[in-house]
Scaffold this motif. Structure first.
Motif, PDB file in Angstrom:
ATOM      1  N   HIS A 372       0.844  -1.191   0.000  1.00 49.21           N
ATOM      2  CA  HIS A 372       0.000   0.000   0.000  1.00 49.21           C
ATOM      3  C   HIS A 372       0.883   1.247   0.000  1.00 49.21           C
ATOM      4  O   HIS A 372       1.871   1.326   0.740  1.00 49.21           O
ATOM      5  N   VAL A 373       0.514   2.199  -0.831  1.00 50.68           N
ATOM      6  CA  VAL A 373       1.306   3.420  -1.002  1.00 50.68           C
ATOM      7  C   VAL A 373       0.939   4.413   0.095  1.00 50.68           C
ATOM      8  O   VAL A 373      -0.234   4.762   0.269  1.00 50.68           O
ATOM      9  N   ILE A 374       1.945   4.878   0.816  1.00 53.30           N
ATOM     10  CA  ILE A 374       1.741   5.840   1.897  1.00 53.30           C
ATOM     11  C   ILE A 374       2.118   7.251   1.456  1.00 53.30           C
ATOM     12  O   ILE A 374       1.529   8.230   1.922  1.00 53.30           O
ATOM     13  N   ALA A 375       3.073   7.368   0.564  1.00 49.45           N
ATOM     14  CA  ALA A 375       3.465   8.680   0.024  1.00 49.45           C
ATOM     15  C   ALA A 375       3.772   8.514  -1.455  1.00 49.45           C
ATOM     16  O   ALA A 375       4.336   7.492  -1.868  1.00 49.45           O
ATOM     17  N   ALA A 376       3.393   9.518  -2.250  1.00 52.71           N
ATOM     18  CA  ALA A 376       3.581   9.418  -3.699  1.00 52.71           C
ATOM     19  C   ALA A 376       3.805  10.800  -4.292  1.00 52.71           C
ATOM     20  O   ALA A 376       3.381  11.818  -3.741  1.00 52.71           O
ATOM     21  N   ARG A 377       4.472  10.790  -5.431  1.00 56.99           N
ATOM     22  CA  ARG A 377       4.705  12.016  -6.207  1.00 56.99           C
ATOM     23  C   ARG A 377       3.753  12.005  -7.400  1.00 56.99           C
ATOM     24  O   ARG A 377       3.685  11.017  -8.137  1.00 56.99           O
ATOM     25  N   ILE A 378       3.023  13.110  -7.581  1.00 56.94           N
ATOM     26  CA  ILE A 378       2.018  13.216  -8.635  1.00 56.94           C
ATOM     27  C   ILE A 378       2.456  14.290  -9.619  1.00 56.94           C
ATOM     28  O   ILE A 378       2.700  15.439  -9.234  1.00 56.94           O
ATOM     29  N   GLU A 379       2.549  13.928 -10.894  1.00 53.90           N
ATOM     30  CA  GLU A 379       2.930  14.874 -11.942  1.00 53.90           C
ATOM     31  C   GLU A 379       2.090  14.608 -13.183  1.00 53.90           C
ATOM     32  O   GLU A 379       1.780  13.454 -13.490  1.00 53.90           O
ATOM     33  N   GLY A 380       1.745  15.681 -13.885  1.00 51.22           N
ATOM     34  CA  GLY A 380       0.979  15.516 -15.110  1.00 51.22           C
ATOM     35  C   GLY A 380      -0.145  16.525 -15.224  1.00 51.22           C
ATOM     36  O   GLY A 380      -0.241  17.483 -14.444  1.00 51.22           O
ATOM     37  N   PRO A 381      -1.040  16.331 -16.181  1.00 54.03           N
ATOM     38  CA  PRO A 381      -2.134  17.294 -16.401  1.00 54.03           C
ATOM     39  C   PRO A 381      -3.214  17.183 -15.333  1.00 54.03           C
ATOM     40  O   PRO A 381      -3.440  16.115 -14.757  1.00 54.03           O
ATOM     41  N   SER A 382      -3.899  18.301 -15.089  1.00 56.46           N
ATOM     42  CA  SER A 382      -4.977  18.318 -14.102  1.00 56.46           C
ATOM     43  C   SER A 382      -6.008  19.370 -14.499  1.00 56.46           C
ATOM     44  O   SER A 382      -5.809  20.135 -15.446  1.00 56.46           O
ATOM     45  N   TYR A 383      -7.103  19.405 -13.742  1.00 56.50           N
ATOM     46  CA  TYR A 383      -8.184  20.346 -14.038  1.00 56.50           C
ATOM     47  C   TYR A 383      -8.757  20.870 -12.724  1.00 56.50           C
ATOM     48  O   TYR A 383      -8.491  20.342 -11.638  1.00 56.50           O
ATOM     49  N   SER A 384      -9.574  21.910 -12.826  1.00 51.29           N
ATOM     50  CA  SER A 384     -10.171  22.527 -11.647  1.00 51.29           C
ATOM     51  C   SER A 384     -11.524  21.886 -11.341  1.00 51.29           C
ATOM     52  O   SER A 384     -12.316  21.626 -12.247  1.00 51.29           O
ATOM     53  N   VAL A 385     -11.767  21.634 -10.064  1.00 47.97           N
ATOM     54  CA  VAL A 385     -13.079  21.126  -9.647  1.00 47.97           C
ATOM     55  C   VAL A 385     -13.999  22.281  -9.255  1.00 47.97           C
ATOM     56  O   VAL A 385     -15.179  22.067  -8.972  1.00 47.97           O
ATOM     57  N   PHE A 386     -13.448  23.497  -9.237  1.00 47.39           N
ATOM     58  CA  PHE A 386     -14.246  24.698  -8.958  1.00 47.39           C
ATOM     59  C   PHE A 386     -14.430  25.459 -10.272  1.00 47.39           C
ATOM     60  O   PHE A 386     -13.923  26.573 -10.447  1.00 47.39           O
ATOM     61  N   SER A 387     -15.126  24.848 -11.205  1.00 48.50           N
ATOM     62  CA  SER A 387     -15.261  25.447 -12.536  1.00 48.50           C
ATOM     63  C   SER A 387     -15.993  26.788 -12.495  1.00 48.50           C
ATOM     64  O   SER A 387     -15.759  27.657 -13.342  1.00 48.50           O
ATOM     65  N   ASP A 388     -16.879  26.982 -11.525  1.00 54.36           N
ATOM     66  CA  ASP A 388     -17.622  28.238 -11.405  1.00 54.36           C
ATOM     67  C   ASP A 388     -17.043  29.147 -10.328  1.00 54.36           C
ATOM     68  O   ASP A 388     -17.672  30.147  -9.954  1.00 54.36           O
ATOM     69  N   GLY A 389     -15.861  28.805  -9.839  1.00 51.47           N
ATOM     70  CA  GLY A 389     -15.289  29.574  -8.745  1.00 51.47           C
ATOM     71  C   GLY A 389     -16.004  29.266  -7.442  1.00 51.47           C
ATOM     72  O   GLY A 389     -16.712  28.260  -7.312  1.00 51.47           O
ATOM     73  N   ILE A 390     -15.841  30.115  -6.456  1.00 51.11           N
ATOM     74  CA  ILE A 390     -16.559  29.970  -5.195  1.00 51.11           C
ATOM     75  C   ILE A 390     -17.177  31.310  -4.832  1.00 51.11           C
ATOM     76  O   ILE A 390     -16.911  32.331  -5.474  1.00 51.11           O
ATOM     77  N   LYS A 391     -17.973  31.295  -3.832  1.00 51.65           N
ATOM     78  CA  LYS A 391     -18.693  32.498  -3.431  1.00 51.65           C
ATOM     79  C   LYS A 391     -17.718  33.627  -3.108  1.00 51.65           C
ATOM     80  O   LYS A 391     -16.837  33.480  -2.271  1.00 51.65           O
ATOM     81  N   GLY A 392     -17.894  34.726  -3.816  1.00 54.95           N
ATOM     82  CA  GLY A 392     -17.055  35.891  -3.586  1.00 54.95           C
ATOM     83  C   GLY A 392     -15.814  35.938  -4.443  1.00 54.95           C
ATOM     84  O   GLY A 392     -15.102  36.939  -4.440  1.00 54.95           O
TER      85      GLY A 392
END
Length: 575
Positions: A372-392
């Motif tokens: 089981h992986v306890i620590a990992a390095r993440i690299e590569g493309p990603s996207y935003s889960v807050f596509s509409d931003g947040i309040k304010g």
């Protein structure tokens, strides 16, 4: 007589021409080198060239190599030669900005005294590097380790960069836990190496001057802060994040944030929030009959030795850690840094890890041989889960072609209580990771380069033998482990100075017999599994040793027979 004189004159003229060529023309020939190694380990990586171009002042590099030390193995001698060749390549490509001095210090010499005074390690002879530059002080690599050979180019480049840029990098800190008291010593170590800027837990934006961010338990941070962390990563910031399914530290006043799982999914990973990693192999025993199931002492076998985060590490201790899993359709690169052993299992976080039931679960999991992986390095493309931003706040960046994130599924490793179990281990892991994340792109782009050869028939046979051995040895190893645990439970845990009566308990005697018998069975099983491999190794060794002498003898015999036949034919003609 005339023939002998003519032959001698021909040899003299040939030798003089050869000598003249070496003295006059050899220096005018182009310096051409071919690197035929699979990983191009004798050639500098492309990111090294811009690093060398940024050198502001000349650098003197003093390479100390006790090559004739009797304690040194052949492998280390070979590695020492490779280091020297690579340093010469640095000197050549730096175009006069690096002056290399190769020193072989004799025992009790002035060079040995200087190396010792400079802090170089001499356990197996000196094998270190000291670099100086006017106005920039001194930097050193105390000892080059054969285990870190894939990181050799990074080590040298890192030394050069730090020599020219001694200022402390800026690192931001966002924590959903109260760390000042529980993790005071680790934070103090971080402040010695970095300019640590503590940010408000409800910060919605990460300041532009912060390029590296350390986040602890973001699940306890408000949504606006999570949005700021996500936007920081998407704009190219480097992140070291500690998350935990069951933190032993006191949290902040903010409620748990469920949107963290969405952010992790955007990075291509997930961590079950209700699962803990329990590992029978790496579990420390606090008392004879009570192992501390929630704590794991991870040795070097549990580390990715090709990752910068494990640089010079011997052990890392985690407590009540979770497990990271790469999502099936992830587009990011998932590189494990710390892992459990194959004798581990995920237990419910609300279940007592000290319960007897966990032992049976671990035994069942051992047969699956899953880590089981306890620590990992993440690299590569990603996207935003807050596509509409947040309040304010308006919508921010929506995608990124490349993110750099290191995620650790444990927060308790930061506490003084846990990190004290691995002196300098946990702190060094954090410092290594932050140092790598805060480094410039040209340094981060230098990747480890393994020196492994292409797979061979012998290696394939070794792998088959290993699998055959593992399939038969698992049950014996589990029995041996249970025997050891039972023996530790029944035998005295501590002994006082002086003499003691010999324990004659019948059960202990039976356990002792098992402790002797099972390793012998494992050894026999290993010999049987690897018997064919060892026969092939012996055959290869014999061929390597005797092939050349036999070939020379055969050639000499053929020449002798030819000469003998020629003489016989000449004698027949005369008669």
């Amino acid at each position: 007589m005339r023939s002998t004189l003519r032959t001698g004159m021909t040899l003299c003229v040939t030798f003089l021409l050869f000598l003249a060529f070496n003295l006059v023309w050899i220096g005018k020939l182009p310096d051409i080198r071919w690197d035929l190694s699979q990983q191009k380990i004798h050639t500098l990586s492309p990111p090294v060239y811009p690093l060398l171009a940024t050198l502001e002042s000349p650098v003197d590099m003093y390479y100390f190599n006790s090559n004739n030390d009797p304690k040194r193995s052949y492998a280390v001698k070979r590695y020492g030669k490779r280091i020297e060749d690579l340093l010469k390549e640095y000197e050549k490509k730096a175009r006069g900005m690096i002056n290399l001095h190769v020193i072989e210090p004799a025992p009790y010499s002035e060079d040995a005294y200087k190396a010792r005074l400079s802090g170089l390690d001499e356990n197996t002879g000196f094998l270190g590097l000291i670099s100086t530059s006017p106005g920039h002080g001194v930097r050193r690599i105390g000892s080059f380790s054969l285990e870190r050979e894939p990181l050799l180019e990074y080590e040298i480049s890192h030394l050069l960069y730090k020599l020219q840029h001694p200022e402390r990098p800026v690192v931001g800190l966002l924590s959903g836990l109260s760390m000042d008291e529980s993790a005071g010593r680790l934070l103090q170590a971080v402040r010695r190496e970095f300019e640590l800027v503590a940010l408000e837990p409800n910060a919605a934006l990460i300041p532009e001057h912060i390029k590296t961010l350390m986040v602890v338990q973001p699940r306890m941070l408000p949504e606006r802060t999570l949005y700021g962390i996500e936007q920081f990563v998407l704009r190219g910031g480097r992140l070291m994040m500690f998350i935990d399914p069951l933190s032993e530290q006191r949290s902040t006043a903010f409620p748990a944030n469920s949107r963290l799982d969405e952010v992790l999914a955007a990075w291509g990973i997930q961590m079950p929030t209700d699962k803990l990693v329990v590992d029978s192999l790496y579990t420390p025993w606090e008392t004879p009959d009570m192992p501390n199931r929630v704590r794991l002492n991870l040795p070097r076998q549990a580390m990715n030795l090709n990752d910068i985060s494990t640089w010079n590490l011997n052990r890392v201790t985690v407590s009540s850690s979770g497990a990271l899993v790469q999502l099936n359709k992830s587009r990011t690169t998932f590189t494990p840094i710390l892992q459990s052993s194959e004798q581990s299992v995920l237990l419910e976080a609300n279940q007592s890890p000290r319960a007897t039931k966990s032992d049976s679960l671990i035994e069942e999991a051992s047969s699956r041989e899953r880590r089981h992986v306890i620590a990992a390095r993440i690299e590569g493309p990603s996207y935003s889960v807050f596509s509409d931003g947040i309040k304010g706040l308006p919508p921010g960046l929506q995608t990124a072609a490349q993110i750099h994130v290191v995620v650790i599924a444990d927060t308790d490793m930061l506490t003084d209580k846990v990190s004290d179990a691995a002196p300098d281990g946990n702190a060094l892991f954090v410092l290594n990771t932050l140092d790598n994340l805060s480094a410039p792109d040209m340094l981060v782009a230098i990747r480890p380069r393994a020196t492994q050869d292409m797979p061979t028939v012998l290696e394939g046979m070794r792998e088959v033998a290993r699998q055959a051995y593992r399939s038969k040895a698992s049950e014996l190893e589990r029995r041996l482990q249970r025997t050891e645990q039972e023996w530790q439970r029944l035998s005295p845990w501590t002994t006082t100075l002086g003499t003691q009566a010999v324990e004659t308990n019948t059960q202990l005697q039976a356990l002792n017999k098992e402790r002797l018998r099972l390793p012998m069975e494992l050894n026999t099983l290993q010999r049987e599994a690897y018997a064919q491999v060892r026969r092939l190794e012996l055959a290869i060794t014999l061929v390597a040793v005797f092939a050349m002498p036999l070939t020379l003898c055969l050639i000499a015999w053929v020449v002798f027979l030819g000469e003998r036949r020629r003489r016989l034919q000449a004698g027949g003609i005369i008669h």
